[in-house]
Scaffold this motif. Sequence first.
Motif, PDB file in Angstrom:
ATOM      1  N   SER A  36       0.862  -1.193   0.000  1.00 42.79           N
ATOM      2  CA  SER A  36       0.000   0.000   0.000  1.00 42.79           C
ATOM      3  C   SER A  36       0.889   1.230   0.000  1.00 42.79           C
ATOM      4  CB  SER A  36      -0.830   0.057   1.278  1.00 42.79           C
ATOM      5  OG  SER A  36      -1.718  -1.000   1.346  1.00 42.79           O
ATOM      6  N   ALA A  37       0.255   2.386  -0.101  1.00 39.75           N
ATOM      7  CA  ALA A  37       0.969   3.637   0.122  1.00 39.75           C
ATOM      8  C   ALA A  37       1.326   3.732   1.605  1.00 39.75           C
ATOM      9  CB  ALA A  37       0.074   4.800  -0.274  1.00 39.75           C
ATOM     10  N   THR A  42      -2.492   8.327   1.075  1.00 43.29           N
ATOM     11  CA  THR A  42      -3.680   8.385   0.205  1.00 43.29           C
ATOM     12  C   THR A  42      -4.656   9.445   0.710  1.00 43.29           C
ATOM     13  OG1 THR A  42      -3.320   6.045  -0.241  1.00 43.29           O
ATOM     14  CG2 THR A  42      -5.388   6.980  -1.012  1.00 43.29           C
ATOM     15  N   GLU A 120       1.122   4.528  -3.975  1.00 42.36           N
ATOM     16  CA  GLU A 120       1.627   3.165  -4.140  1.00 42.36           C
ATOM     17  C   GLU A 120       2.847   3.156  -5.063  1.00 42.36           C
ATOM     18  OE1 GLU A 120      -1.462   3.724  -3.403  1.00 42.36           O
ATOM     19  OE2 GLU A 120      -1.932   2.179  -1.919  1.00 42.36           O
ATOM     20  N   TYR A 182      -3.833  -1.611  -4.943  1.00 36.31           N
ATOM     21  CA  TYR A 182      -4.838  -0.548  -5.122  1.00 36.31           C
ATOM     22  C   TYR A 182      -4.966  -0.032  -6.550  1.00 36.31           C
ATOM     23  CZ  TYR A 182      -6.735   4.246  -4.135  1.00 36.31           C
ATOM     24  OH  TYR A 182      -7.435   5.415  -4.095  1.00 36.31           O
ATOM     25  N   ARG A 196     -10.873   2.561  -1.983  1.00 37.17           N
ATOM     26  CA  ARG A 196     -10.064   2.682  -0.771  1.00 37.17           C
ATOM     27  C   ARG A 196      -9.912   1.320  -0.089  1.00 37.17           C
ATOM     28  NH1 ARG A 196      -8.841   7.655   1.286  1.00 37.17           N
ATOM     29  NH2 ARG A 196      -7.180   6.402   2.204  1.00 37.17           N
ATOM     30  N   GLY A 197      -8.726   1.084   0.405  1.00 29.98           N
ATOM     31  CA  GLY A 197      -8.437  -0.205   1.046  1.00 29.98           C
ATOM     32  C   GLY A 197      -8.207  -1.324   0.043  1.00 29.98           C
ATOM     33  N   GLY A 198      -8.115  -0.972  -1.240  1.00 31.35           N
ATOM     34  CA  GLY A 198      -8.114  -1.984  -2.311  1.00 31.35           C
ATOM     35  C   GLY A 198      -6.840  -2.788  -2.477  1.00 31.35           C
ATOM     36  N   SER A 199      -5.787  -2.480  -1.708  1.00 29.61           N
ATOM     37  CA  SER A 199      -4.561  -3.276  -1.854  1.00 29.61           C
ATOM     38  C   SER A 199      -4.783  -4.744  -1.465  1.00 29.61           C
ATOM     39  CB  SER A 199      -3.439  -2.703  -0.995  1.00 29.61           C
ATOM     40  OG  SER A 199      -3.135  -1.401  -1.413  1.00 29.61           O
TER      41      SER A 199
END
Length: 438
Positions: A36-37, A42, A120, A182, A196-199
């Motif tokens: 993730s970032a 983000t 990311e 993400y 959001r939270g897609g990693s």
Amino acid sequence: MKILKFGGTSVGSAPRMKEVANLVLEDGQVKIVVLSAMSGTTNSLVEISNYLYKKNADGANEVISKLEKKYAEHIAELYSTPEYQEKGMELIRERFNYIKSFTNKVFTVFEEKEILSQGELISTGMFHLYLLERGVKSCLLPALDYMRIDKNNEPDTAYIRENLNAILAKNQGFDIYITQGYICRNSFGEVDNLQRGGSDYTASLIGAALLADEIQIWTDIDGMHNNDPRFVDNTKPVSELSFDEAAELAYFGAKILHPTCVLPAKVNNIPVRLLNTMDPKAHGTLISGHQCPDRVAAIAAKDNIIALRIKSSRMFLAYGFMRKVFEVFESYKTPIDMITTSEVGVSVTIDTDRHLYDIIDDLKKFGTVEVDKNQCIICIAGDFAANKKGYASAIFDSLAEVPIRMISYGGSSHNVSILVDAQDKVAALRCLSAGLFK
Ligand code: ADP
Ligand code: ASP
Ligand code: MG
């Protein structure tokens, strides 16, 4: 092959990135690492975009400068040699110049998605350089070259499988493959994201595409807890969850997992482990096809729910009524979460107000429509197979003091859903923990 995903907190500082490097190098096995970032990034990119939507370049530049300064500090702390210090700074300069280039352009959703993708791109670039500095044979897999969603915003699994495998085939002989969570492209080839939270979703889509042995989601807590630790004290990790239980909990608000990330793992029967970067030896949670029988596993809550009650005095006689009601939601591509019926009406919940007023207008053709905003779905997940007695009474005894708006039981044997007003959410979560996990 294992897929290991590390969330924002896990890579949130230079020392944390070094810890993650130790962790992924420990067993000497080749793996894919999804990052993730860095935490907070983000959110800052969202803030920058919001300023730019409002044509406030000064506001945007202020957030950009603060963020850039923070990254310069991370770079100084992460690398020990002047050569990699310079490479790190070059990466940051390039990414931030790109972000700054949007401050004097027309700003639309396309530019926003470009900006949101930078977190990311930066974290994976930094981590890759750090591994190179340590002498590791690290390979950066650009997610924008293989991760894609289709015109319905669903993952294009055939495209992902084909392209990811092709990239890996061209890049053999590395110790570690690093990729961005993400971010993706859409069916027009534009930069997009998995929400959001897609990693987590990236990790499970990669796992499914490669038929991985295991997908590991590394975060800042020792697995899925039996209730939301942000609102309830003394929650405990659940050591095992079935795919169905985990999917219900993720969909209904357990933030530790992206709502749809369980499905690709379930379809391909790939175990998912939720592990704690701060305590790597902790058992965490194993999500698999095995169902622990006869138990309440965990409780979660989903916010920002809208309930609509459609009442028709002629419903009992009018077969086809439900179909017409559902067609309204379908025509606005709005999924229904909960549904309950009586002879005179039907109540449904949705989690977006995007087309709310059009939906209400259309529903009014069939009867009166009442709308309750600020509702919350409480999901109790576990194994409530039909022959098991006592769950409903235990749940409702626990909630004796909490006003309830809707109840849904029996849709699956893994979920009981209850709708309460948002102001009663925390009380409901706490009462359920007290009553069900004594
Ligand atoms: P990451 O940045 O690693 O993706 P998230 O913040 O998305 O991490 O998810 C981890 C957080 O999820 C935890 O810190 C915790 O506050 C929250 N959370 C909510 N519900 C649960 C639950 N049932 N079990 C564990 N964590 C939960
Ligand atoms: N960085 C993205 C976010 O903050 C994706 C993720 O962390 O999973 O939502
Ligand atoms: Mg997350």
